[in-house]
Design an enzyme around this catalytic site. Structure first.
Site, mmCIF file in Angstrom:
data_model
loop_
_atom_site.group_PDB
_atom_site.id
_atom_site.type_symbol
_atom_site.label_atom_id
_atom_site.label_comp_id
_atom_site.label_asym_id
_atom_site.label_seq_id
_atom_site.Cartn_x
_atom_site.Cartn_y
_atom_site.Cartn_z
ATOM 1 N N GLY A 69 0.715 -4.748 7.442
ATOM 2 C CA GLY A 69 -0.471 -5.531 7.740
ATOM 3 C C GLY A 69 -1.400 -4.904 8.749
ATOM 4 O O GLY A 69 -2.634 -4.965 8.607
ATOM 5 N N THR A 70 -0.843 -4.310 9.784
ATOM 6 C CA THR A 70 -1.693 -3.723 10.823
ATOM 7 C C THR A 70 -2.533 -2.590 10.261
ATOM 8 O O THR A 70 -3.749 -2.519 10.501
ATOM 9 C CB THR A 70 -0.841 -3.228 12.008
ATOM 10 O OG1 THR A 70 -0.233 -4.355 12.646
ATOM 11 C CG2 THR A 70 -1.701 -2.491 13.023
ATOM 12 N N ASN A 149 -1.382 -17.161 11.811
ATOM 13 C CA ASN A 149 0.031 -16.889 12.090
ATOM 14 C C ASN A 149 0.597 -17.693 13.254
ATOM 15 O O ASN A 149 1.812 -17.773 13.421
ATOM 16 C CB ASN A 149 0.235 -15.391 12.364
ATOM 17 C CG ASN A 149 -0.638 -14.897 13.493
ATOM 18 O OD1 ASN A 149 -1.868 -15.000 13.435
ATOM 19 N ND2 ASN A 149 -0.040 -14.353 14.541
ATOM 20 N N GLN A 178 0.230 -13.909 5.923
ATOM 21 C CA GLN A 178 1.038 -15.137 5.995
ATOM 22 C C GLN A 178 0.900 -16.012 4.757
ATOM 23 O O GLN A 178 1.458 -17.106 4.704
ATOM 24 C CB GLN A 178 0.632 -15.952 7.233
ATOM 25 C CG GLN A 178 0.960 -15.300 8.550
ATOM 26 C CD GLN A 178 2.448 -15.240 8.846
ATOM 27 O OE1 GLN A 178 3.240 -15.972 8.258
ATOM 28 N NE2 GLN A 178 2.843 -14.364 9.752
ATOM 29 N N SER A 199 1.865 -7.620 3.777
ATOM 30 C CA SER A 199 2.948 -6.933 4.483
ATOM 31 C C SER A 199 4.290 -7.377 3.932
ATOM 32 O O SER A 199 4.599 -8.575 3.898
ATOM 33 C CB SER A 199 2.872 -7.231 5.979
ATOM 34 O OG SER A 199 3.867 -6.528 6.685
ATOM 35 N N HIS A 201 7.448 -7.209 4.915
ATOM 36 C CA HIS A 201 8.526 -7.831 5.694
ATOM 37 C C HIS A 201 8.267 -9.311 5.982
ATOM 38 O O HIS A 201 9.122 -10.004 6.528
ATOM 39 C CB HIS A 201 8.788 -7.056 6.993
ATOM 40 C CG HIS A 201 7.787 -7.283 8.080
ATOM 41 N ND1 HIS A 201 8.035 -8.101 9.150
ATOM 42 C CD2 HIS A 201 6.540 -6.786 8.267
ATOM 43 C CE1 HIS A 201 6.989 -8.093 9.972
ATOM 44 N NE2 HIS A 201 6.070 -7.313 9.451
ATOM 45 N N CYS A 323 3.502 -10.618 17.998
ATOM 46 C CA CYS A 323 2.729 -9.423 18.359
ATOM 47 C C CYS A 323 2.202 -9.476 19.783
ATOM 48 O O CYS A 323 1.782 -8.470 20.327
ATOM 49 C CB CYS A 323 1.573 -9.231 17.386
ATOM 50 S SG CYS A 323 2.117 -8.822 15.711
#
Length: 379
Positions: A69-70, A149, A178, A199, A201, A323
């Site tokens: 995602g980042t 999130n 999300q 993402s 995970h 985060c």
């Protein structure tokens, strides 16, 4: 153990792990190599891409593999800025975005771009009319997350898309990290969304793996230059095992997704009903928000104290964002929702997935009641 921190990361599904191990052990070639082993690797990579595309109802050439995602958020924002800077330098986002978006637009601002950050209401939702008013002739990008999130608020993505139909040159990016398996998300020709970030995970796939949706015909500059992988848009030797196992994880999480969402919503509903019975509890998540996220606070008790108190009971929750929790940064979402700072520092988050059940929620509330009796006299 009760694991209620699934918005931070999910446990890798055992079937997904088996796929990862099998591919890692049997597919040894570099997908860019011309020999037979390279062909095997590339074949599996493209098969994984097609599977993801089919599941998301998009074209295979619209799916690009990333590290998560980042990277996806950085690529969508900075790649758009680099590609379209000659047409304008105005970017619109919201006050409740993930740090990957917030820091990326902050960097653009340092480079001379003009950034409009839209406020949100007390439920954490942005106003479509505010966004419409913020659009300008030099606007090149609008970036709005699908599901927050921290509190689980769902943004009016479809309505924003309707507004942006009158602005076809503006790239519309959504952080959908999300959203997978939690809320509906329409991509493809019928959708106004141009770029979307995912993402693995977050849906029981491997860490360090993700994908980007880039609508056919939309251009963004690459951030990673080199060997020209991913159609020249994202260089670097591809993670074949990661791609194959992510595709499997996506298929599994989307199976009976409506039924899974209903189960999570029932768990959330139970927790809300129970927590509302405690005088010193404030709930920040809306009942109509995402089914898997519940943010609340026990007044007078810092969030990290609650996290560690539950940890001793082998129950794992979190402060509002994984985060930012270790860095000691407060909740930017709660701040944007005008929650008083003292109360915001008490916020914790429960985040569910399809492996959680109502029995776990009942055990959680039993432990919470004991902690509440212990902490209730603290001001």
């Amino acid at each position: 153990m009760i694991y209620f921190d699934n918005s931070a990361t999910t446990r890798m599904d055992k079937n997904v792990l088996q796929t990862y191990e099998k591919v890692s052990q049997t597919i040894n070639g570099n997908p860019s190599s011309l020999h037979l082993l390279g062909n095997y690797a590339d074949g599996l990579l493209q098969q994984s891409r097609k599977q993801i595309a089919d599941l998301m109802h998009v074209l295979p050439e619209e799916v690009y593999f990333t590290s998560g995602g980042t990277e996806g958020d950085n690529w969508a924002i900075k790649g758009t800025a680099i590609e379209k800077r000659q047409f304008g330098k105005h970017v619109i986002t919201t006050a409740v975005e993930h740090p990957a978006v917030k820091e990326s637009v902050g960097q653009l601002k340092m480079l001379g771009f003009d950034v409009t950050i839209l406020p949100v209401d007390q439920s954490g939702r942005v106003s479509v009319s505010d966004l419409k008013e913020a659009l300008r002739s030099d606007t090149i990008l609008v970036s709005v997350m699908v599901v927050n999130n921290e509190v689980g608020s769902i943004q009016p993505i479809v309505e924003i898309g309707e507004v942006l139909k009158d602005y076809p040159t503006v790239h519309f990016h959504v952080d959908a990290v999300q959203a997978i398996g939690k809320v509906p998300l329409l991509l493809g020709k019928e959708s106004r969304i141009d770029l979307a970030t995912f993402s693995a995970h977050k849906f029981h796939g491997p860490k360090g793996m993700g994908f980007m949706y880039i609508k056919k015909g939309k251009k963004i500059a690459p951030l990673l230059n080199g060997g020209g992988q991913e159609s020249g848009k994202r260089s670097g030797t591809e993670n074949v095992a990661g791609a194959a196992s992510m595709a499997k994880a996506l298929r599994l999480v989307l199976e009976k997704s409506e039924e899974k969402q209903k189960d999570q919503r029932e768990i959330k509903k139970y927790l809300v009903q129970q927590l509302e019975g405690y005088k010193k509890v404030s709930i920040f998540s809306q009942k109509e928000g995402a089914p898997h996220i519940l943010c609340f606070a026990l007044k007078g008790i810092r969030g990290e104290v609650m996290v560690h108190a539950f940890e001793k009971k082998d129950i794992y929750i979190s402060t509002t964002s994984a985060c930012s929790s270790r860095s000691g940064v407060g909740s930017s979402t709660l701040e944007a929702m005008h929650v008083p700072e003292k109360l915001a520092t008490s916020a914790v988050r429960i985040s569910l997935t399809d492996t959680n059940n109502l029995a776990e929620a009942k055990l959680f509330m039993g432990e919470f009641d004991q902690l509440y009796q212990q902490f209730k006299d603290i001001k």
